[in-house]
Design a protein around this motif. Structure first.
Motif, PDB file in Angstrom:
ATOM      1  N   THR A  90       7.945  12.131   3.452  1.00 57.68           N
ATOM      2  CA  THR A  90       6.677  11.537   3.024  1.00 57.68           C
ATOM      3  C   THR A  90       6.741  11.036   1.587  1.00 57.68           C
ATOM      4  N   ILE A  91       7.947  10.997   1.018  1.00 58.50           N
ATOM      5  CA  ILE A  91       8.179  10.323  -0.258  1.00 58.50           C
ATOM      6  C   ILE A  91       8.850   8.999   0.057  1.00 58.50           C
ATOM      7  N   HIS A  92       8.312   7.901  -0.451  1.00 58.52           N
ATOM      8  CA  HIS A  92       8.816   6.577  -0.096  1.00 58.52           C
ATOM      9  C   HIS A  92      10.305   6.450  -0.420  1.00 58.52           C
ATOM     10  N   TYR A  93      11.046   5.816   0.500  1.00 56.78           N
ATOM     11  CA  TYR A  93      12.490   5.744   0.351  1.00 56.78           C
ATOM     12  C   TYR A  93      12.913   5.034  -0.935  1.00 56.78           C
ATOM     13  N   ARG A  94      12.137   4.067  -1.389  1.00 61.41           N
ATOM     14  CA  ARG A  94      12.492   3.393  -2.632  1.00 61.41           C
ATOM     15  C   ARG A  94      12.329   4.309  -3.837  1.00 61.41           C
ATOM     16  N   GLU A  95      11.303   5.152  -3.761  1.00 68.43           N
ATOM     17  CA  GLU A  95      11.106   6.117  -4.836  1.00 68.43           C
ATOM     18  C   GLU A  95      12.253   7.119  -4.868  1.00 68.43           C
ATOM     19  N   ARG A  96      12.739   7.510  -3.700  1.00 69.79           N
ATOM     20  CA  ARG A  96      13.861   8.439  -3.650  1.00 69.79           C
ATOM     21  C   ARG A  96      15.135   7.782  -4.185  1.00 69.79           C
ATOM     22  N   GLU A  97      15.298   6.472  -3.879  1.00 66.73           N
ATOM     23  CA  GLU A  97      16.470   5.756  -4.374  1.00 66.73           C
ATOM     24  C   GLU A  97      16.476   5.682  -5.897  1.00 66.73           C
ATOM     25  N   THR A 108       1.362   5.044   5.739  1.00 66.81           N
ATOM     26  CA  THR A 108       2.137   3.853   5.380  1.00 66.81           C
ATOM     27  C   THR A 108       3.526   4.216   4.859  1.00 66.81           C
ATOM     28  N   VAL A 109       3.662   5.351   4.176  1.00 70.61           N
ATOM     29  CA  VAL A 109       4.986   5.802   3.745  1.00 70.61           C
ATOM     30  C   VAL A 109       5.843   6.163   4.953  1.00 70.61           C
ATOM     31  N   ARG A 110       5.259   6.857   5.926  1.00 70.73           N
ATOM     32  CA  ARG A 110       6.008   7.183   7.144  1.00 70.73           C
ATOM     33  C   ARG A 110       6.496   5.906   7.823  1.00 70.73           C
ATOM     34  N   PHE A 111       5.640   4.914   7.910  1.00 73.57           N
ATOM     35  CA  PHE A 111       6.052   3.643   8.510  1.00 73.57           C
ATOM     36  C   PHE A 111       7.287   3.091   7.799  1.00 73.57           C
ATOM     37  N   ASP A 112       7.212   2.949   6.474  1.00 74.49           N
ATOM     38  CA  ASP A 112       8.323   2.353   5.724  1.00 74.49           C
ATOM     39  C   ASP A 112       9.591   3.196   5.824  1.00 74.49           C
ATOM     40  N   ASN A 113       9.437   4.509   5.828  1.00 74.32           N
ATOM     41  CA  ASN A 113      10.602   5.381   5.873  1.00 74.32           C
ATOM     42  C   ASN A 113      11.264   5.426   7.239  1.00 74.32           C
ATOM     43  N   LEU A 114      10.546   5.021   8.271  1.00 76.42           N
ATOM     44  CA  LEU A 114      11.091   5.097   9.630  1.00 76.42           C
ATOM     45  C   LEU A 114      12.406   4.336   9.735  1.00 76.42           C
ATOM     46  N   TRP A 115      12.411   3.093   9.274  1.00 77.51           N
ATOM     47  CA  TRP A 115      13.622   2.276   9.316  1.00 77.51           C
ATOM     48  C   TRP A 115      14.022   1.780   7.927  1.00 77.51           C
ATOM     49  N   GLN A 116      13.448   2.375   6.898  1.00 78.90           N
ATOM     50  CA  GLN A 116      13.710   2.008   5.504  1.00 78.90           C
ATOM     51  C   GLN A 116      13.549   0.496   5.302  1.00 78.90           C
ATOM     52  N   MET A 117      12.338   0.055   5.589  1.00 75.53           N
ATOM     53  CA  MET A 117      11.959  -1.346   5.450  1.00 75.53           C
ATOM     54  C   MET A 117      10.451  -1.413   5.276  1.00 75.53           C
ATOM     55  N   VAL A 133       0.832  -1.206   0.000  1.00 77.67           N
ATOM     56  CA  VAL A 133       0.000   0.000   0.000  1.00 77.67           C
ATOM     57  C   VAL A 133       0.866   1.254   0.000  1.00 77.67           C
ATOM     58  N   ALA A 134       1.966   1.240   0.746  1.00 83.53           N
ATOM     59  CA  ALA A 134       2.831   2.410   0.850  1.00 83.53           C
ATOM     60  C   ALA A 134       3.399   2.830  -0.504  1.00 83.53           C
ATOM     61  N   GLU A 135       3.507   1.879  -1.437  1.00 83.63           N
ATOM     62  CA  GLU A 135       4.097   2.177  -2.742  1.00 83.63           C
ATOM     63  C   GLU A 135       3.054   2.317  -3.847  1.00 83.63           C
ATOM     64  N   MET A 136       1.791   2.229  -3.484  1.00 83.76           N
ATOM     65  CA  MET A 136       0.727   2.352  -4.476  1.00 83.76           C
ATOM     66  C   MET A 136       0.409   3.815  -4.758  1.00 83.76           C
ATOM     67  N   SER A 137      -0.210   4.050  -5.888  1.00 90.27           N
ATOM     68  CA  SER A 137      -0.633   5.396  -6.246  1.00 90.27           C
ATOM     69  C   SER A 137      -1.859   5.796  -5.439  1.00 90.27           C
ATOM     70  N   HIS A 138      -2.099   7.092  -5.371  1.00 92.50           N
ATOM     71  CA  HIS A 138      -3.299   7.579  -4.697  1.00 92.50           C
ATOM     72  C   HIS A 138      -4.545   7.005  -5.351  1.00 92.50           C
ATOM     73  N   LYS A 139      -4.551   6.889  -6.662  1.00 93.86           N
ATOM     74  CA  LYS A 139      -5.701   6.345  -7.381  1.00 93.86           C
ATOM     75  C   LYS A 139      -5.995   4.908  -6.955  1.00 93.86           C
ATOM     76  N   THR A 140      -4.958   4.094  -6.840  1.00 96.64           N
ATOM     77  CA  THR A 140      -5.153   2.696  -6.436  1.00 96.64           C
ATOM     78  C   THR A 140      -5.657   2.601  -5.001  1.00 96.64           C
ATOM     79  N   ILE A 141      -5.093   3.412  -4.104  1.00 97.05           N
ATOM     80  CA  ILE A 141      -5.542   3.379  -2.711  1.00 97.05           C
ATOM     81  C   ILE A 141      -6.997   3.827  -2.616  1.00 97.05           C
ATOM     82  N   SER A 142      -7.383   4.828  -3.424  1.00 98.94           N
ATOM     83  CA  SER A 142      -8.787   5.259  -3.446  1.00 98.94           C
ATOM     84  C   SER A 142      -9.692   4.118  -3.882  1.00 98.94           C
ATOM     85  N   GLU A 143      -9.239   3.318  -4.840  1.00 96.85           N
ATOM     86  CA  GLU A 143     -10.024   2.165  -5.296  1.00 96.85           C
ATOM     87  C   GLU A 143     -10.177   1.131  -4.193  1.00 96.85           C
ATOM     88  N   ILE A 144      -9.137   0.950  -3.390  1.00 89.49           N
ATOM     89  CA  ILE A 144      -9.237   0.025  -2.255  1.00 89.49           C
ATOM     90  C   ILE A 144     -10.289   0.515  -1.275  1.00 89.49           C
TER      91      ILE A 144
END
Length: 354
Positions: A344-351, A267-276, A121-132
């Motif tokens: 608030t930008i996912h760490y993988r996206e920044r990488e 969910t992005v904050r969660f993943d970025n906390l420890w980059q996992m 979910v953290a890596e999904m687009s806003h559109k996809t999360i809205s669909e969920i």
């Protein structure tokens, strides 16, 4: 009001949990005590977008024998191993008193959030999360109308440490002939508070969080996300619409879009906390669907992450299991400060951008 997170981490007090009507011991001075107990490892190996033996990937055969279609967005199906269902035996053997038994009736479904095996979910687009969110709305409304269903619980278990056997991004729905105990507790508390004060409990919780401000992680016109003052888990978060609705299907389109933005932010904050890929149990807290008056009940989404450090779980032991009172080893203010400090930008996206 700005408190030093390090000073706040030394908290040692009890805090009232108004939704559960119980005290939570905040013993944050214990967080950094020497730890020689069990630790967990999180598998961060890259996952492919398709896995041939995954029972949730498009086109694959599930454990029950049925095959998934080549779906391209969100796919909902009846759980192959339901805990409640129309096939539950009707001839329940009645035990002698004081014991009771009844048929485990209802429906259990699985929501595959994406055909992509590796996409959380953290890596999904806003559109996809809205669909969920809209799938949650439809499923709650449709299942809640069934005469045998009294409550609809939508949830996601994410990560091996919470017992998930399949990492494919998915959630579940339990539409049951009973109301889950936590919802009963929250409903009782909300009704009692309204009767005693002529005010709405969750609205006052939101107001108290806004007045303090330290624990708010995300807020816009329609929704708010915060680490509650009475948090039991280290990184527990509530995400709620500001308007009081009892079920997710009552949200307007603009509130759905706002809720999706809140889900992305949290969910992005969660993943970025420890980059996992951060594990959690996420549950939608909704009122029963039996036609009663549940106007004091305020729908919200709760995240219960099991980790209090990158490799240390919050274990439930004597006080929680034996005594029935929760002890938190962390300060809600300090944990909120940690989550607020991350991008608030996912760490993988920044990488990928580097």
């Amino acid at each position: 009001m700005n408190a030093d997170p390090e000073r706040a981490s030394g908290l040692w007090e009890e805090r009232w949990h108004p939704l559960r009507e119980e005290w939570v011991v905040i013993a944050a001075h214990r967080q950094n005590r020497p730890w020689s107990g069990a630790v967990v490892s999180i598998d961060e190996a890259p996952k492919p977008s398709y896995v041939a033996d995954c029972y949730l990937c498009p086109g694959n055969k599930r454990v029950g024998g049925a095959s998934n279609p080549d779906y391209e967005s969100i796919y909902v199906f009846d759980n192959d191993h339901p805990c409640v269902g129309p096939e539950a035996p009707e001839d329940v053997v009645l035990p002698p008193g004081p014991y009771k038994a009844r048929r485990a009736n209802g429906l259990a479904r699985v929501i595959s959030f994406s055909p992509n095996h590796s996409l959380t979910v953290a890596e999904m687009s806003h559109k996809t999360i809205s669909e969920i969110v809209r799938v949650w709305q439809r499923q709650t409304f449709e299942l809640g109308k069934r005469p045998e269903v009294n409550h609809v619980l939508c949830f996601e278990n994410k990560g091996e440490v919470v017992g998930v056997s399949n990492p494919h991004p998915h959630g579940q729905i339990y539409a049951t002939n009973f109301v889950f105990k936590t919802i009963e507790q929250e409903l009782t508390a909300s009704r009692r508070y309204h009767q005693e004060t002529d005010r709405y409990l969750f609205a006052d919780i939101i107001a108290a969080e806004q007045a303090d401000g330290r624990r708010i992680l995300y807020e816009d016109e329609h929704v708010i996300a915060f680490v509650p003052y009475f948090a039991r888990y280290a990184y527990e978060i509530y995400l709620a619409p500001k308007r009081c609705v009892s079920h997710i299907y009552a949200l307007r389109d603009d509130e759905v879009e706002a809720l999706a933005r809140g889900l992305k932010n949290v969910t992005v904050r969660f993943d970025n906390l420890w980059q996992m890929s951060f594990p959690y149990v996420m549950a939608l807290h909704q009122a029963p669907t039996d036609g009663g008056d549940y106007s004091p009940f305020h729908f919200f989404i709760a995240f219960h992450p099991p980790l209090r450090r990158p490799s240390v779980l919050k274990y439930l032991a004597g006080p929680e299991i034996g005594g029935g009172n929760f002890i938190s080893d962390t300060s809600p203010e300090a944990k909120a400060a940690e989550l607020l400090a991350v991008p608030t930008i996912h760490y993988r996206e920044r990488e990928e951008e580097q």
